[in-house]
Design a protein around this motif. Structure first.
Motif, PDB file in Angstrom:
ATOM      1  N   LYS B  88       0.832  -1.201   0.000  1.00 38.84           N
ATOM      2  CA  LYS B  88       0.000   0.000   0.000  1.00 38.84           C
ATOM      3  C   LYS B  88       0.866   1.250   0.000  1.00 38.84           C
ATOM      4  N   TYR B 238     -10.013  -7.886   0.445  1.00 40.77           N
ATOM      5  CA  TYR B 238      -8.693  -7.561  -0.063  1.00 40.77           C
ATOM      6  C   TYR B 238      -8.287  -8.681  -1.004  1.00 40.77           C
ATOM      7  N   TYR B 301       0.853   4.083   7.745  1.00 45.03           N
ATOM      8  CA  TYR B 301       0.198   3.074   6.927  1.00 45.03           C
ATOM      9  C   TYR B 301      -0.444   2.044   7.828  1.00 45.03           C
ATOM     10  N   ASN B 303      -2.717  -1.650   7.521  1.00 49.93           N
ATOM     11  CA  ASN B 303      -3.291  -2.684   6.672  1.00 49.93           C
ATOM     12  C   ASN B 303      -3.898  -3.758   7.562  1.00 49.93           C
TER      13      ASN B 303
ATOM     14  N   GLU C  20      -6.308   4.359   0.002  1.00 50.31           N
ATOM     15  CA  GLU C  20      -5.261   3.504  -0.540  1.00 50.31           C
ATOM     16  C   GLU C  20      -3.929   3.724   0.173  1.00 50.31           C
TER      17      GLU C  20
END
Lengths: 161, 368, 143
Positions: B88, B238, B301, B303, C20
């Motif tokens: 990502k 995902y 980030y 995830n 994103e």
């Protein structure tokens, strides 16, 4: 013509063997190593796999995993020994009846493994506070490696340490 | 009778850190009165290695093998969470074949994890034979992993932009054999397990209500056992999970039996996913060319992936260098275990093992 | 209280992030840090659960992150606020019991205390640990 004797004298009775008592005791010890059920991390799963159907640790007399250290002869240190756990590992070792043996399973128990640098909670090697008899490297070691380690330990016991 | 009443006092039982059914080094201090648990305190940290600090002095690529050593029974799913966060951040597109390979390996890992759980759970409850049965099936998965990744457990297989190696012809052969036997094996195992003794021990204990799921942030089979149809593979699809048809099994009452049943059904769903992914597997490259030196752009980030225990979140703060400024795991079992102190009071000591087992914890993942 | 009203009722600023790149769906920066309890209540009323509480060391103070998530839609929301070292923050254990361990962990790693926490203790680190390991100024003791 070969003369056949009428009576054959048996020099000894079958089933009885003379040996040094120490050897006999060692022989008994090596074939009934009872490990303590004591898993710390990843290696414990491979230890379980070694005890399960395919690898069958019982073949070597070492499949009787005892939940209590007081009934065990062998401590398999399977996994990362942390600083919080180290004193407990030592207590467990002290609770085991002699003769007792320690097998360091996997890189973490030997030297800290991937956590040997910069991980503040890890004891770098269980041999810093326990007398280790056999080291089995790997991360985690395969069950075959554990079995090999056990056989080495059995050799060691037979020779009387 | 009166004297018995007088001497009846509560006392403490120390369960762990070395205990055969705490799955590693968890410690629970139980305050009990006779057989009844009055209160409990869970003590963590016996496997605390300090990995979050260690990550700050390791490069992103050096951290990849360490990801396997948190939740070692579903290691590839943890790699997936980490690699996904890096992808990502870097904006790497993963080739489709690699996505399907990841799905196949990830689901096999989930099956292996659930099988291990069933074996260990039954071992805790005093049944030895199911342990041998499920380990036999699990060994076949380990063989497949070894064939492709070279390792049985800590696989280190996922790479930024793909996977390390392509699947081998031998792997497909082994997988076909495995898929042929697994459904029947699961059915046999269920028949073997579900005796009256087992049902008595797991039914109607350890209730988790829907409100508890929200209060304690539970995810994974524990939440699904209470009737929450929450699975990241469906809710936030995902990879290629949106192209695959599967169901999310849910329980009704939220007791230990429901959690057990959910996991058993999930194995079958995972088998379905693997079968479909095998059919859909396209040709093409199995990995994108990934950079030798990974430097994340400055920023944060996050995830999230669904591991076999629930929602795993990987949170990385980057300062633009090759090493993370902060590395944090939101691990599923940490939240799932936090409800234990609420569940135990009122139960018998023998039920403690069943309730703890039904939560399914892996300690190094919790302690990090 | 609907979530839409969050920005009106509290000292929140919306941080612009794209899904994103960051992984969160929404993120807010909170100015007055004592409002976190009421914000947590607002989230709980909407059926959100607490995904995690964590922090990181910016060098001149800490940044706290409260992460909320909900089961029925893709709506992962982060609430940030800045806090000095050794601060005393409001505990949200009364709203979310799961915050108990999360807050203990933040205390263990960063040294921030929480007011109203039932049992604040060093959760993970070994006994006799000195300092708070995830602070940038922390150095391991020589062995």
């Amino acid at each position: 013509m070969v003369k056949i004797p009428e009576k054959v004298e048996v020099p000894y009775v079958y089933g009885i063997k003379f040996a040094v008592l120490e050897d006999v005791l060692n022989w008994c010890r090596k074939n009934s190593l009872w490990p303590a059920t004591f898993g710390l991390a990843c290696c414990a799963i491979e230890m379980m796999a070694a005890g399960a159907a395919r690898f069958d640790l019982d073949r070597f007399g070492a499949g009787v995993f005892r939940p209590s250290p007081r009934q065990a002869d062998l401590m398999i240190v399977a996994g990362t020994v942390t600083k919080k756990m180290a004193s407990r590992v030592k207590t467990l070792y002290e609770q085991m009846p002699a003769p007792k043996y320690v097998l360091a399973l996997g890189a973490c128990a030997i030297s800290g493994g991937v956590f040997s640098k910069d991980a503040y909670g890890v004891v770098k090697g269980v041999d810093s506070f326990l007398p280790v008899d056999v080291y089995v490297p790997g991360c985690p070691p395969r069950p075959e490696a554990l079995i090999n380690g056990l056989l080495r330990l059995q050799e060691k016991i037979q020779k009387g340490r | 009778m009166d004297t018995v009443k007088e001497i009846k006092k509560d006392f403490f039982i120390n369960m762990g850190p070395q205990h055969p059914s705490t799955h590693g080094v968890l410690r629970i201090v139980l305050n009990v009165e006779g057989e009844k648990v009055l209160s409990s305190e869970t003590v963590l940290g016996y496997a605390h290695r300090g990995v979050e600090k260690m990550a700050e002095s390791k490069t992103y690529i050096q951290m990849m093998p360490v990801m396997d050593r948190f939740d070692y029974v579903s290691s590839m799913l943890f790699e997936w969470g980490y690699v996904g966060a890096l992808e990502k951040a870097l904006g790497v597109k993963v080739p489709e074949r690699a996505e399907y390979i990841r799905v196949i390996m990830g689901e096999l890992n989930r099956i292996a994890s659930h099988l291990l759980w069933v074996g260990a759970f039954l071992l805790d409850l005093g049944a030895f034979t199911p342990f041998l049965w499920v380990f036999d099936a699990r060994e076949r998965i380990m063989d497949m992993f070894e064939e492709v990744t070279g390792q049985r457990m800590t696989n280190n297989y996922f790479r930024i932009g793909g996977v390390k190696d392509d699947l081998t012809p031998q792997f497909f052969k082994m997988l076909q054999d495995f898929l042929k036997m697994i459904r029947e094996r699961m059915k046999d195992t269920e028949d073997l397990i579900e005796s009256i003794i087992f049902l008595e021990r797991v039914k109607d204990i350890g209730f988790i209500s829907k409100q508890d799921v929200i209060d304690y942030g539970l995810t994974g089979p524990v939440a699904r056992g209470s009737g929450f149809s929450y699975d990241l593979r469906k809710n936030e699809p995902y990879s290629v999970y949106d192209k695959i048809d599967f169901e999310i099994p849910v329980g009704e009452k939220g007791d230990c039996y429901d959690r057990y049943k959910v996991r058993m059904k999930e194995v079958i769903q995972s088998v379905r996913i693997v079968e479909q992914a095998l059919n859909l597997l396209p040709d093409g490259p199995y990995t994108e060319k990934s950079p030798k030196v990974v430097k994340l752009p400055e920023g944060e980030y996050y995830n999230a992936v669904e591991t076999s225990r629930g929602l795993l979140g990987v949170y990385i703060v980057s300062d633009g260098s090759t090493k993370p400024a902060r590395f944090k795991l939101r691990d599923p079992a940490f939240s799932n275990l936090s409800i234990l102190d609420k569940l135990l009071p009122g139960n018998k000591i023998s039920d403690v093992v069943a309730i703890l087992g039904s939560i399914d914890v892996v300690i190094p993942e919790i302690d990090r | 209280m609907a979530l839409v009203a969050l920005v009106d009722n509290f000292s929140l600023t919306k941080i612009d992030i794209s899904y994103e790149a960051k992984g969160f769906n929404h993120a807010y920066l909170l100015e007055k840090k004592e409002e976190i309890v009421d914000i947590a209540k607002a989230f709980k009323d909407e059926g959100y659960f607490l995904e995690t509480i964590t922090a990181f060391d910016k060098g001149d103070g800490l940044r706290m992150i409260y992460l909320f998530n909900v089961h029925h839609k893709v709506h992962r929301t982060a609430v940030y606020f800045d806090s000095p070292y050794d601060a005393e923050l409001q505990s949200i254990t009364n709203v979310f019991p799961s915050a108990n361990w999360f807050e203990s962990e933040v205390y263990d790693m960063f040294g921030v205390t929480f007011k109203g926490h039932p049992d604040l203790k060093r959760l993970l680190t070994p006994e006799g640990m000195k300092g708070f390991p995830l602070l940038k100024s922390w150095k391991p003791e020589e062995e």
